[in-house]
Scaffold this active site. Structure first.
Site, PDB file in Angstrom:
ATOM      1  N   LYS A  68       1.720  66.701  16.589  1.00  0.00           N
ATOM      2  CA  LYS A  68       0.433  66.082  16.540  1.00  0.00           C
ATOM      3  C   LYS A  68       0.159  65.291  17.725  1.00  0.00           C
ATOM      4  CE  LYS A  68       1.858  61.397  16.075  1.00  0.00           C
ATOM      5  NZ  LYS A  68       1.277  60.226  17.234  1.00  0.00           N
ATOM      6  N   THR A  77      -4.207  60.016  14.765  1.00  0.00           N
ATOM      7  CA  THR A  77      -3.534  60.422  16.241  1.00  0.00           C
ATOM      8  C   THR A  77      -4.867  60.916  16.797  1.00  0.00           C
ATOM      9  OG1 THR A  77      -1.439  60.201  15.658  1.00  0.00           O
ATOM     10  CG2 THR A  77      -2.005  60.715  17.849  1.00  0.00           C
TER      11      THR A  77
END
Ligand SMILES: NC(=O)c1ccc[n+]([C@@H]2O[C@H](COP(=O)([O-])OP(=O)(O)OC[C@H]3O[C@@H](n4cnc5c(N)ncnc54)[C@H](O)[C@@H]3O)[C@@H](O)[C@H]2O)c1
Ligand SMILES: O=P(O)(O)OC[C@H](O)CO
Length: 334
Positions: free
Chosen positions: A192, A249
């Site tokens: 991620k 994120t």
């Protein structure tokens, strides 16, 4: 509080280690945090603030800090929170300081550049007598430090031990969910960060929210493809440590990875971006090693590869975007 876990050591006095230590004190645990910089441990002990990596947050005066790793001697459980590229050295320094069977909860999100290893493998290499666990999920240090509601994946093989550990650290506003797929949790956390750089680049370049959403969805497919190829479980990648953390994120400039990508998209140089911050941007080291790993395993990860190429200076941001947009049309599968 359980009977078994009375003392907790936190390895790493960055923003995340400090937030975890603060969270543990809320669960009434006895916590000692190791900070590499003596001035940071002094500031935590005397001013109850991590002036370097988490300034402005009042820490629990019960939290104690040290700059000598050996002070974490024979703690009941450890949280390993040094940046991924430095995790091995910190674990190595703890040889002889842990009892067999001590849980070590790995909280760093990355892959070691020189070996291609995830953190569980690094732990196995350096402290084979430890019991590994992985804690990962959507959790900005500042949110956890302030006590805002947060939920994470807590992956460990031994369900009974995991249940006991979670009981020892959970509070109403910090909710670890028990899981058993350590590798899946690690893959989500590492990948991620690379995808957040891609999303930041797209937004920095002004490509719009549609492109941003497409990167998240196709990035999630890349993450899942890698996980399945490495033997992790699909379900993990749709949980907190996969999709949950990917969404957080990739959506907030609080993320160092996302903001790094945004600056790259606006035309700033990587060296200048990294030079101007006192914080780790894990995706920068992870991207090249992830590209290598995907190639070795024959896993198609075009978005992550493009980030690696930009980071390594092999192609420009504009070339990376063109390269992705010119890919042949294909079926929407993982
Ligand atoms: N900050 C967050 O919100 C957050 C949340 C979840 C996970 N994480 C992960 O936690 C890990 C640590 O990140 P952070 O945000 O706490 O760090 P940070 O950016 O706040 O601080 C950098 C840390 O790196 C340490 N460091 C620098 N050189 C070192 C060396 N040679 N050996 C050992 N340590 C060294 C510094 O002492 C400092 O503790 C990363 O893997 C990150 O992905 C961070
Ligand atoms: O600031 P980042 O990009 O390292 O992200 C922090 C956390 O991993 C978010 O869950």
């Amino acid at each position: 509080m359980t009977k078994h876990f009375k003392t907790f050591g936190v390895i790493g006095g960055g923003a995340w280690g400090t937030a975890i230590a603060q969270m543990l004190t809320r669960a009434d645990q006895d916590v000692l945090i190791w900070c590499r910089e003596p001035e940071i441990s002094d500031a935590i002990n005397t001013r109850h603030e991590n002036t370097g990596f988490l300034p402005g947050v009042a820490l629990n005066p019960a939290l104690k800090a040290t700059s000598d790793l050996a002070d974490l001697h024979l703690m009941d459980a450890l949280f390993a929170v040094a940046p991924a590229q430095h995790t091995r050295a910190t674990l190595m320094a703890l040889k002889g300081h842990i009892r067999p069977g001590t849980p070590v909860v790995l909280c760093s999100k990355g892959i070691e550049l020189k070996t291609g290893e995830f953190m569980t493998q690094v732990l196995k290499d350096e402290l084979p007598e430890a019991v590994p666990a992985v804690m990962s999920g959507p959790s900005f240090a500042i949110d956890v430090a302030k006590g805002l509601p947060t939920a994470v994946t807590f992956a460990i093989e031994d369900e009974a031990l995991g249940t006991e550990l979670i009981a020892a650290v959970a509070t109403p506003n910090f909710r670890p969910y028990l899981a058993h797929d350590l590798l899946g949790a690690e893959i989500g956390g590492a990948v991620k960060n690379v995808l957040a750089i891609a999303c930041g680049i797209a937004l920095g370049k002004g490509l719009g929210r549609s492109a941003h959403a497409a990167l998240i969805a196709r990035g999630s497919a890349e993450m899942t493809r890698l996980a399945l190829a490495l033997g992790a479980e699909r379900e993990t990648l749709s949980g907190l440590s996969g999709l949950g953390d990917l969404v957080l994120t990739c959506s907030s400039e609080t993320s160092r990875n996302m903001s790094c990508g945004m600056a790259l998209g606006k035309g700033e140089r990587l060296e200048d971006i990294l030079g101007a911050r006192n914080a780790v941007t894990e995706g920068v080291a992870t991207a090249p090693v992830l590209k290598r790993l995907a190639a070795e395993r024959g896993v198609d990860m075009p978005i992550c590869d493009a980030v690696a190429d930009v980071i390594e200076g092999a192609i420009s941001v504009d070339e990376a975007i063109q390269q992705l947009l010119m890919r042949p049309n294909k079926a929407e599968t993982v």
